[in-house]
Motif scaffolding. Sequence first.
Motif, PDB file in Angstrom:
ATOM      1  N   UNK A 174      -0.184   7.600 -11.082  1.00 36.51           N
ATOM      2  CA  UNK A 174      -1.455   8.282 -10.760  1.00 36.51           C
ATOM      3  C   UNK A 174      -2.470   7.217 -10.344  1.00 36.51           C
ATOM      4  N   UNK A 175      -3.504   7.633  -9.617  1.00 41.22           N
ATOM      5  CA  UNK A 175      -4.449   6.608  -9.163  1.00 41.22           C
ATOM      6  C   UNK A 175      -5.442   6.210 -10.262  1.00 41.22           C
ATOM      7  N   UNK A 176      -6.127   5.077 -10.029  1.00 41.28           N
ATOM      8  CA  UNK A 176      -6.966   4.433 -11.046  1.00 41.28           C
ATOM      9  C   UNK A 176      -7.948   5.363 -11.753  1.00 41.28           C
ATOM     10  N   UNK A 177      -8.767   6.148 -11.015  1.00 44.09           N
ATOM     11  CA  UNK A 177      -9.738   7.021 -11.689  1.00 44.09           C
ATOM     12  C   UNK A 177      -9.073   8.027 -12.639  1.00 44.09           C
ATOM     13  N   UNK A 178      -7.898   8.536 -12.286  1.00 45.44           N
ATOM     14  CA  UNK A 178      -7.171   9.460 -13.169  1.00 45.44           C
ATOM     15  C   UNK A 178      -6.715   8.704 -14.421  1.00 45.44           C
TER      16      UNK A 178
ATOM     17  N   UNK B   4       0.810  -1.216   0.000  1.00 44.98           N
ATOM     18  CA  UNK B   4       0.000   0.000   0.000  1.00 44.98           C
ATOM     19  C   UNK B   4       0.850   1.278   0.000  1.00 44.98           C
ATOM     20  N   UNK B   5       1.604   1.512  -1.060  1.00 43.50           N
ATOM     21  CA  UNK B   5       2.426   2.731  -1.126  1.00 43.50           C
ATOM     22  C   UNK B   5       2.009   3.603  -2.299  1.00 43.50           C
ATOM     23  N   UNK B   6       2.287   4.907  -2.189  1.00 42.08           N
ATOM     24  CA  UNK B   6       1.981   5.822  -3.299  1.00 42.08           C
ATOM     25  C   UNK B   6       3.056   6.896  -3.428  1.00 42.08           C
ATOM     26  N   UNK B   7       3.072   7.520  -4.598  1.00 42.99           N
ATOM     27  CA  UNK B   7       3.935   8.683  -4.838  1.00 42.99           C
ATOM     28  C   UNK B   7       3.139   9.921  -4.449  1.00 42.99           C
ATOM     29  N   UNK B   8       3.710  10.754  -3.591  1.00 52.10           N
ATOM     30  CA  UNK B   8       2.938  11.920  -3.121  1.00 52.10           C
ATOM     31  C   UNK B   8       2.638  12.913  -4.234  1.00 52.10           C
ATOM     32  N   UNK B   9       3.431  12.914  -5.281  1.00 54.32           N
ATOM     33  CA  UNK B   9       3.197  13.857  -6.385  1.00 54.32           C
ATOM     34  C   UNK B   9       2.057  13.361  -7.282  1.00 54.32           C
TER      35      UNK B   9
ATOM     36  N   UNK C 260      -0.110  10.836  -6.802  1.00 54.94           N
ATOM     37  CA  UNK C 260      -1.333  10.377  -6.149  1.00 54.94           C
ATOM     38  C   UNK C 260      -2.274  11.519  -5.775  1.00 54.94           C
ATOM     39  N   UNK C 261      -1.743  12.763  -5.735  1.00 52.80           N
ATOM     40  CA  UNK C 261      -2.620  13.874  -5.349  1.00 52.80           C
ATOM     41  C   UNK C 261      -3.329  14.505  -6.552  1.00 52.80           C
ATOM     42  N   UNK C 262      -3.028  14.039  -7.756  1.00 49.96           N
ATOM     43  CA  UNK C 262      -3.713  14.602  -8.938  1.00 49.96           C
ATOM     44  C   UNK C 262      -5.154  14.089  -8.955  1.00 49.96           C
ATOM     45  N   UNK C 263      -6.110  14.989  -9.144  1.00 46.96           N
ATOM     46  CA  UNK C 263      -7.516  14.592  -9.016  1.00 46.96           C
ATOM     47  C   UNK C 263      -8.233  14.576 -10.358  1.00 46.96           C
ATOM     48  N   UNK C 264      -9.275  13.745 -10.423  1.00 49.58           N
ATOM     49  CA  UNK C 264     -10.101  13.699 -11.643  1.00 49.58           C
ATOM     50  C   UNK C 264     -10.805  15.047 -11.829  1.00 49.58           C
ATOM     51  N   UNK C 265     -11.182  15.706 -10.724  1.00 49.86           N
ATOM     52  CA  UNK C 265     -11.883  17.001 -10.825  1.00 49.86           C
ATOM     53  C   UNK C 265     -11.012  18.010 -11.585  1.00 49.86           C
ATOM     54  N   UNK C 266      -9.749  18.125 -11.182  1.00 50.63           N
ATOM     55  CA  UNK C 266      -8.846  19.085 -11.824  1.00 50.63           C
ATOM     56  C   UNK C 266      -8.631  18.715 -13.294  1.00 50.63           C
ATOM     57  N   UNK C 267      -8.570  17.423 -13.563  1.00 51.73           N
ATOM     58  CA  UNK C 267      -8.328  16.984 -14.944  1.00 51.73           C
ATOM     59  C   UNK C 267      -9.570  17.240 -15.814  1.00 51.73           C
ATOM     60  N   UNK C 268     -10.727  16.911 -15.279  1.00 47.34           N
ATOM     61  CA  UNK C 268     -11.965  17.130 -16.052  1.00 47.34           C
ATOM     62  C   UNK C 268     -12.137  18.624 -16.349  1.00 47.34           C
ATOM     63  N   UNK C 269     -11.813  19.452 -15.370  1.00 56.45           N
ATOM     64  CA  UNK C 269     -11.886  20.912 -15.561  1.00 56.45           C
ATOM     65  C   UNK C 269     -10.963  21.333 -16.724  1.00 56.45           C
TER      66      UNK C 269
END
Length: 311
Positions: free
Chosen positions: A198-202, A166-171, A173-182
């Motif tokens: 990046x995480x799955x939804x992104x 259960x590890x992630x990259x802090x850079x 992993x914080x990118x959001x679908x909301x910001x991308x959709x915008x």
Amino acid sequence: MDYIDEIAKLKKQKKAVILAHYYQIPEIQEIADYVGDSLGLAQNAAETNAEIIVFAGVHFMAETAKILNPYKMVLLPDLDAGCSLADSCPPQDFKKFREQFPDHIVLSYINCTSGIKELSDVIVTSGNAVQIVESFPKEQKIIFAPDKNLGGYINNISGRNMVLWDGTCLVHNQLTTEAIIQLKTEHPDAELLAHPECDGPVLKLADMIGSTTAMLKYSEKSTSKKFIVASETGILHQMKKNSPYKQFLVVPKDKTCSCNDCPYMKMNTLEKLYLCLKNESPQIFLNDNTIERAQKPIHKMLTISKKLGII
Ligand code: 13P
Ligand code: SF4
């Protein structure tokens, strides 16, 4: 002081090579002998004839170079340049985790400490992970560490069921679908390139998913003129340089945050690089047993990658 000039002089005098990751500041990328992703850097470190390796990157990358070159001096401009992924996976905890799955082999992302490399069967990078996983029979049971996003992405596209740390990259992993959709709404003509950290939804929104080198090559070949880049800002330097007439947009967390800058990668400066070459410090030291054990899974990765024609 003209650091660029002084670094060039020292580099020649000391027969040193400067290897830099794409996430380094542009000034460092410009003076490096080689700029690349983790796979390219590992390959270069394995093949260099230089007497000193200056690693403009983070600690796990310099450790990898040392493991591949036990008798060479490996310098890192700032020893505190770590990585959230590597930090998320302490060897003692991982050892206990691994013991729960005695019939599994361990594939580890190169973004891990030498202690985790010692406990691994094969190392992978974002540039070869899918192909290396797929080179094993489907029934092979696998533990994948430490990035759960990269592991989940591989599971999805290869139909595997690897057990994930259960590890992630802090850079990333914080990118959001909301910001991308915008951004996609504001720039409907742009293609979305995403790093598999990046995480799955992104990743589901992406037109292309790949390592930094893969994203860079894709942006050069694509007929698109505009790209949204779901990754670290450093990669934009080469993208803009190689495709000066194309437009590249990073995904913001909010208007005030430069969260896409990896705080560890950005610790290195020209001044620190100059000083470490001049003083031959800070240096990476690893004990012989660690080097011997950690070499095997890295060599395995390089051998499989050559066999598969990836490098
Ligand atoms: P790659 O260099 O494999 O694309 O990985 C990106 C990264 O986050 C390195 O720390
Ligand atoms: Fe680690 Fe992420 Fe920084 Fe790469 S970008 S060094 S994975 S924290």
